[in-house]
Design a protein around this motif. Structure first.
Motif, PDB file in Angstrom:
ATOM      1  N   LYS A 158       0.831  -1.202   0.000  1.00 27.72           N
ATOM      2  CA  LYS A 158       0.000   0.000   0.000  1.00 27.72           C
ATOM      3  C   LYS A 158       0.869   1.257   0.000  1.00 27.72           C
ATOM      4  O   LYS A 158       1.029   1.903  -1.022  1.00 27.72           O
ATOM      5  CB  LYS A 158      -0.914  -0.017   1.224  1.00 27.72           C
ATOM      6  CG  LYS A 158      -1.896  -1.180   1.276  1.00 27.72           C
ATOM      7  CD  LYS A 158      -3.008  -1.046   0.271  1.00 27.72           C
ATOM      8  CE  LYS A 158      -4.092  -2.073   0.486  1.00 27.72           C
ATOM      9  NZ  LYS A 158      -5.171  -1.956  -0.503  1.00 27.72           N
ATOM     10  N   ALA A 208      -7.186  -0.902   6.100  1.00 29.24           N
ATOM     11  CA  ALA A 208      -7.103  -0.884   4.640  1.00 29.24           C
ATOM     12  C   ALA A 208      -7.754  -2.136   4.081  1.00 29.24           C
ATOM     13  O   ALA A 208      -8.074  -3.080   4.815  1.00 29.24           O
ATOM     14  CB  ALA A 208      -5.642  -0.792   4.172  1.00 29.24           C
ATOM     15  N   GLY A 253      -4.641   4.573   0.372  1.00 25.20           N
ATOM     16  CA  GLY A 253      -5.654   3.592   0.730  1.00 25.20           C
ATOM     17  C   GLY A 253      -5.519   3.042   2.130  1.00 25.20           C
ATOM     18  O   GLY A 253      -6.187   2.068   2.490  1.00 25.20           O
ATOM     19  N   VAL A 254      -4.684   3.660   2.969  1.00 25.64           N
ATOM     20  CA  VAL A 254      -4.447   3.199   4.336  1.00 25.64           C
ATOM     21  C   VAL A 254      -4.811   4.317   5.302  1.00 25.64           C
ATOM     22  O   VAL A 254      -4.418   5.475   5.105  1.00 25.64           O
ATOM     23  CB  VAL A 254      -2.977   2.794   4.546  1.00 25.64           C
ATOM     24  CG1 VAL A 254      -2.733   2.352   5.986  1.00 25.64           C
ATOM     25  CG2 VAL A 254      -2.581   1.691   3.579  1.00 25.64           C
ATOM     26  N   THR A 255      -5.554   3.974   6.358  1.00 23.13           N
ATOM     27  CA  THR A 255      -5.864   4.939   7.417  1.00 23.13           C
ATOM     28  C   THR A 255      -5.168   4.489   8.699  1.00 23.13           C
ATOM     29  O   THR A 255      -5.560   3.490   9.299  1.00 23.13           O
ATOM     30  CB  THR A 255      -7.380   5.039   7.663  1.00 23.13           C
ATOM     31  OG1 THR A 255      -8.033   5.397   6.443  1.00 23.13           O
ATOM     32  CG2 THR A 255      -7.684   6.085   8.727  1.00 23.13           C
ATOM     33  N   GLU A 280      -6.123   9.310   5.720  1.00 28.99           N
ATOM     34  CA  GLU A 280      -6.002   8.254   4.714  1.00 28.99           C
ATOM     35  C   GLU A 280      -5.044   8.665   3.601  1.00 28.99           C
ATOM     36  O   GLU A 280      -5.173   9.728   2.996  1.00 28.99           O
ATOM     37  CB  GLU A 280      -7.365   7.927   4.105  1.00 28.99           C
ATOM     38  CG  GLU A 280      -7.286   6.794   3.086  1.00 28.99           C
ATOM     39  CD  GLU A 280      -8.633   6.447   2.483  1.00 28.99           C
ATOM     40  OE1 GLU A 280      -8.644   5.683   1.498  1.00 28.99           O
ATOM     41  OE2 GLU A 280      -9.664   6.945   2.992  1.00 28.99           O
TER      42      GLU A 280
END
Length: 310
Positions: free
Chosen positions: A104, A170, A135-137, A132
């Motif tokens: 990611k 994610a 696509g990653v929080t 975010e």
């Protein structure tokens, strides 16, 4: 007026019951908690990404001609390269039988704040804001407590204790790209029907011994090295819509890792410094239940720009 004979009524009732049962099955939730060994493919992935966020090395030098006192504040920004895993290394699902979408974010970035405390202690906090990206929080906070234990004119030995709490969210198991393929196909082996919202909790606690040396002829350049040991306790919570319902299986693992860093700091100004470190941790993996273990460690480069406010 439309008449429905008894046979038609029976078929209608059966159809309604089957349709209702089908909807019920479609909403079925699969749960369960499974422990995976620390050297399993799933365990390796969890310790790999936890290691990428471990607070290791990157100790900014003391300002020229000064020593940090209680109340001193140092602020910085850390960035580190996160190497992408090739398709073979990314096969960490189903005991190594499924390639997961783990590539990611190419970098990890976070602010770092140090505050001087009495008795020569320094508190450190390094949060990753819940914004975010790629696509990653993330919702991670690393923290630590440092103190020199031996300090001479040219070199210093220091000890740091650190830890981390929080998670990253994610679509690891059911990314958007697999939805173009039929459920159960080789490109969509887990029968995803929607993007997942998986959560990986990356927790650890550790200790690190740091060594710093000041070169008399090059006062602006400060080399350093560190060795650490960490206890990782990580969890992976699946939240994936699949053909048969919602998969909410949980996997967890724990174990020890060892880390090493080496690098240099350079004073850009009297109070501002650039620190660059190389980081390595050996990470062992057993690709199947009967095979031997192999070392598939994490090597990356980390950088910190820091400024001493006072």
């Amino acid at each position: 007026m439309i008449r429905i004979d008894s046979k038609a009524r029976v078929l209608l009732v059966i159809g309604i019951v089957c349709s209702t049962a089908g909807d019920s099955l479609a909403q079925q939730v699969f749960t369960g908690a499974e422990h995976v060994t620390f050297d399993s493919p799933e365990g390796w992935a969890l310790k790999y990404f936890t290691s990428a966020t471990i607070m290791s090395g990157l100790q900014p030098p003391e300002p020229l001609d000064e020593h940090r006192q209680a109340g001193a504040i140092n602020v910085g920004f850390e960035a580190e390269w996160l190497p992408a895993l090739n398709p073979e290394r990314a096969r960490v699902g189903f005991s190594g039988g499924k390639q997961e979408d783990v590539n990611k974010a190419p970098v990890v970035m976070r602010p770092v704040v140090r505050v001087g405390l009495p008795w020569r202690f320094t508190a450190v906090v390094a949060p990753i804001p819940p914004i975010e990206m790629f696509g990653v929080t993330p919702r991670l906070v690393a923290f630590g407590l440092e103190r020199p234990i031996v300090q001479r004119e040219r070199w210093t030995l220091a000890l740091r204790g650190s830890g981390q709490i929080g998670s990253i969210k994610a679509a690891f198991t059911c990314p958007q790209k697999v939805l173009a393929f039929a459920p159960g196909s080789p490109e969509n082996p887990t029968s995803c029907v929607g993007t997942s919202a998986d959560v990986a909790s990356l927790r650890y606690g550790g200790a690190e011994l740091q060594a710093t040396y000041r070169i008399p002829q090059i006062r602006r350049l400060v080399p350093h090295a560190a060795l650490g040991v960490n206890y990782i306790n990580a969890n992976f919570q699946i939240d994936a819509p699949v053909v048969k319902g919602i998969d909410r299986t949980s996997l967890w693992t724990s174990g020890k890792t060892y880390t090493g860093t080496a690098g240099v700091s350079y004073f850009l100004t009297r109070r501002m410094a650039l620190t660059v470190d190389t980081f390595y941790t050996p990470l062992f993996i057993r690709h199947d239940g009967t095979g031997g273990r192999a070392n598939d460690g994490l090597f990356n480069v980390r950088a910190l720009v820091s400024y001493s406010l006072r």
